[in-house]
Design a protein around this motif. Sequence first.
Motif, PDB file in Angstrom:
ATOM      1  N   LYS A   8       3.119  -0.113  -0.704  1.00  0.00           N
ATOM      2  CA  LYS A   8       3.732   1.219  -0.707  1.00  0.00           C
ATOM      3  C   LYS A   8       2.689   2.305  -0.504  1.00  0.00           C
ATOM      4  O   LYS A   8       2.904   3.256   0.236  1.00  0.00           O
ATOM      5  CB  LYS A   8       4.488   1.445  -2.009  1.00  0.00           C
ATOM      6  N   VAL A   9       1.551   2.159  -1.142  1.00  0.00           N
ATOM      7  CA  VAL A   9       0.469   3.138  -0.997  1.00  0.00           C
ATOM      8  C   VAL A   9      -0.060   3.133   0.431  1.00  0.00           C
ATOM      9  O   VAL A   9      -0.303   4.195   1.019  1.00  0.00           O
ATOM     10  CB  VAL A   9      -0.663   2.855  -2.014  1.00  0.00           C
ATOM     11  N   LEU A  10      -0.224   1.968   1.021  1.00  0.00           N
ATOM     12  CA  LEU A  10      -0.702   1.881   2.403  1.00  0.00           C
ATOM     13  C   LEU A  10       0.286   2.504   3.378  1.00  0.00           C
ATOM     14  O   LEU A  10      -0.098   3.198   4.320  1.00  0.00           O
ATOM     15  CB  LEU A  10      -0.981   0.427   2.773  1.00  0.00           C
ATOM     16  N   LEU A  11       1.584   2.265   3.173  1.00  0.00           N
ATOM     17  CA  LEU A  11       2.604   2.875   4.027  1.00  0.00           C
ATOM     18  C   LEU A  11       2.606   4.395   3.899  1.00  0.00           C
ATOM     19  O   LEU A  11       2.718   5.113   4.888  1.00  0.00           O
ATOM     20  CB  LEU A  11       3.985   2.321   3.691  1.00  0.00           C
ATOM     21  N   ARG A  14      -0.433   5.739   5.714  1.00  0.00           N
ATOM     22  CA  ARG A  14      -0.251   5.680   7.168  1.00  0.00           C
ATOM     23  C   ARG A  14       0.654   6.803   7.659  1.00  0.00           C
ATOM     24  O   ARG A  14       0.356   7.455   8.654  1.00  0.00           O
ATOM     25  CB  ARG A  14       0.332   4.336   7.567  1.00  0.00           C
ATOM     26  N   ASP A  15       1.734   7.071   6.931  1.00  0.00           N
ATOM     27  CA  ASP A  15       2.639   8.158   7.304  1.00  0.00           C
ATOM     28  C   ASP A  15       1.942   9.509   7.243  1.00  0.00           C
ATOM     29  O   ASP A  15       2.113  10.347   8.128  1.00  0.00           O
ATOM     30  CB  ASP A  15       3.868   8.166   6.398  1.00  0.00           C
ATOM     31  N   MET A  16       1.140   9.726   6.204  1.00  0.00           N
ATOM     32  CA  MET A  16       0.429  10.995   6.078  1.00  0.00           C
ATOM     33  C   MET A  16      -0.597  11.167   7.188  1.00  0.00           C
ATOM     34  O   MET A  16      -0.735  12.250   7.756  1.00  0.00           O
ATOM     35  CB  MET A  16      -0.258  11.071   4.713  1.00  0.00           C
ATOM     36  N   SER A  17      -1.305  10.107   7.535  1.00  0.00           N
ATOM     37  CA  SER A  17      -2.325  10.215   8.580  1.00  0.00           C
ATOM     38  C   SER A  17      -1.689  10.445   9.948  1.00  0.00           C
ATOM     39  O   SER A  17      -2.244  11.165  10.774  1.00  0.00           O
ATOM     40  CB  SER A  17      -3.212   8.980   8.602  1.00  0.00           C
ATOM     41  N   GLN A  18      -0.518   9.866  10.191  1.00  0.00           N
ATOM     42  CA  GLN A  18       0.172  10.100  11.458  1.00  0.00           C
ATOM     43  C   GLN A  18       0.617  11.553  11.566  1.00  0.00           C
ATOM     44  O   GLN A  18       0.539  12.155  12.629  1.00  0.00           O
ATOM     45  CB  GLN A  18       1.366   9.168  11.604  1.00  0.00           C
ATOM     46  N   LYS A  19       1.087  12.127  10.474  1.00  0.00           N
ATOM     47  CA  LYS A  19       1.518  13.528  10.501  1.00  0.00           C
ATOM     48  C   LYS A  19       0.335  14.466  10.703  1.00  0.00           C
ATOM     49  O   LYS A  19       0.460  15.481  11.385  1.00  0.00           O
ATOM     50  CB  LYS A  19       2.260  13.872   9.214  1.00  0.00           C
ATOM     51  N   LEU A  20      -0.802  14.149  10.121  1.00  0.00           N
ATOM     52  CA  LEU A  20      -1.970  15.004  10.272  1.00  0.00           C
ATOM     53  C   LEU A  20      -2.550  14.921  11.679  1.00  0.00           C
ATOM     54  O   LEU A  20      -3.099  15.903  12.185  1.00  0.00           O
ATOM     55  CB  LEU A  20      -3.038  14.629   9.248  1.00  0.00           C
TER      56      LEU A  20
END
Length: 72
Positions: A8-11, A14-20
């Motif tokens: 869950k933490v990795l997902l 990953r979502d936060m890094s894609q948005k940034l």
Amino acid sequence: MKKVLLNKVLLLFRDMSQKLNACQHEYEIIAHIGGDAQANALKCKVCGKQKVECDGILGYIPFDEIVKRGSK
């Protein structure tokens, strides 16, 4: 339990890094069709994403058709 939490933490990371790292899309007009169609073919200068804007009465026209028939 730890493995599920780690996934869950990795997902989430990953979502936060894609948005940034998302492109801000600086679109430029590639081609335009006037008349009843009133459509623009746009392309992002940064990532190359293609977009179509249609304001006419004919509805949606594909990007390739606008580039082929439209003025540049």
